[in-house]
Design an enzyme around this catalytic site. Sequence first.
Site, PDB file in Angstrom:
ATOM      1  N   LYS A 137      -7.719 -10.551  -9.097  1.00  0.00           N
ATOM      2  CA  LYS A 137      -8.806 -10.543  -8.115  1.00  0.00           C
ATOM      3  C   LYS A 137      -9.890  -9.543  -8.539  1.00  0.00           C
ATOM      4  O   LYS A 137      -9.561  -8.472  -9.060  1.00  0.00           O
ATOM      5  CB  LYS A 137      -8.204 -10.133  -6.758  1.00  0.00           C
ATOM      6  N   LYS A 140       0.815  -1.214   0.000  1.00  0.00           N
ATOM      7  CA  LYS A 140       0.000   0.000   0.000  1.00  0.00           C
ATOM      8  C   LYS A 140       0.846   1.258   0.000  1.00  0.00           C
ATOM      9  O   LYS A 140       0.471   2.267  -0.581  1.00  0.00           O
ATOM     10  CB  LYS A 140      -0.943   0.018   1.206  1.00  0.00           C
ATOM     11  N   LYS A 159     -12.947  -3.468  -6.658  1.00  0.00           N
ATOM     12  CA  LYS A 159     -13.754  -2.263  -6.844  1.00  0.00           C
ATOM     13  C   LYS A 159     -12.965  -1.174  -7.571  1.00  0.00           C
ATOM     14  O   LYS A 159     -13.545  -0.245  -8.113  1.00  0.00           O
ATOM     15  CB  LYS A 159     -14.214  -1.732  -5.491  1.00  0.00           C
TER      16      LYS A 159
END
Length: 344
Positions: free
Chosen positions: A206, A123, A209
Site C-alpha cells: 500500500k 499496531k 506515508k
Amino acid sequence: MIEAVQTSSQFTQRVFSGIQPSGGLTLGNYLGAMKRFVDMQGQDYETIYCMVDLHAITVWQDPAKLRHATRELCAGFIAAGIDPEQSILFNQSAVPEHAQLAWIFNCVARMGWMQRMTQFKDKAGKNAQNASLGLFAYPALMAADILIYHATHVPVGEDQKQHLELTRDIATKFNHDYGVDFFPITEPVIEGAATRVMSLRDGSKKMSKSDPSDASRINMTDDADTIAKKIRKAKTDPDALPSEAKGLENRPEARNLVNIYAALADMSVEAVLKDAGGKQFSEFKPILSELAVAKLAPISTEMARLTQDAGEIDKILDRGAERAREVAAPILKKTYEIVGMVGA
Ligand code: TRP
C-alpha cells in the site's frame, strides 16, 4: 422504559468520516478518502468530516507536530474540495461529546470484542502490554464519532470494516440493553479495489506515508515537477498495456498505474484500457503524469497557501465545531437520559 425516539428508517441520511492528523497525506488519502468525501458532498446526505486528533494520540504524537498536522489536514480537506459551509468540518477534540459518548460505549463494548480487533493487534505488535489503553479502546471512540451524529453512512477503507462492524454491534447492544431504537445501524461504504493506491516502487504494498522511500508515494504537498518525476520513475514491467482489465492480473505495478489514472479521471479501468491498451509505459506514463499534475498540483498549491494561514484555518475549525456540537449535544443529552444519568 424510555420510548423509542426514532425508528431506523427515520434517521436523516448523514455521512460521517474521519482522518487522523498524524502527518503526511498521500495520493492514497486523496483517492481513497478525500475525493470520495467530496463526491458525497451535496448529494442526498448531510456530510460531516472530522480530523480525529483524539485517535491520533493513541500512539505518541509530538504536540507541535500534531497541531501542524491538524491544520494541514484541514487545509487538505478544503483544497481537495470539501466546502466548509456545505459540509461540517472540524477536529474531534473540539467537540467533547465524542469523548463523552465514547465513555458510555466503553461500558457497552466487551473486552472480548476489542481483543478481536486486528488493527489493535497490528499496531500494538508484540508488546501489547505496553500499548496505551486508548489504543485498545480506539474502536469505541470511533463508534462514538459516528453515532454521536446518528450517522447512517460511513465511507472508509477496507481496513476499517471490522471497526464498523463493531460500531454496529455497539449500537445494537445499546439499543437492546436499554430497550430503545435510538442509535442507527450504520452502513459501511467501503472503497473499491480501484481506489486502493499502491506504492510506486512495489505494486504489492500500500502507498504509505511511512515508507522510507519518498519516491514510493505522491504526497498531497508535492509540486508539479515532483509529481511528474515520481511517475516517470515509477516501477513498471516491460510489457505493453492490455486492452482489458483481466490482462492486469499478476501485473501489480501496471494495475496500480491504471487504477490511479482511472480514479483521477473518474473513469472505469475498462474505459481507460480501451484507449490505452497496446501502449507502452513510455507512452502511458506521460499521459498519466499530465493528468496527475492537472488534478493534484492545484490541490498542493492551495494546501500550501491555506496552511500558511493558521488563523483562517482555526476560524474554519471553530465554526465547524460549533455546528457539529449543535447536532451532537442533543444526542448526548438523550443518551444520558436513556442511561439514567441525573441532571444536565
Ligand atoms: N479509524 C479511522 C482510520 O484510521 C479514522 C476514524 C476515526 C474514522 N473515527 C472514524 C473513520 C469514524 C470513519 C468514521 O482510518
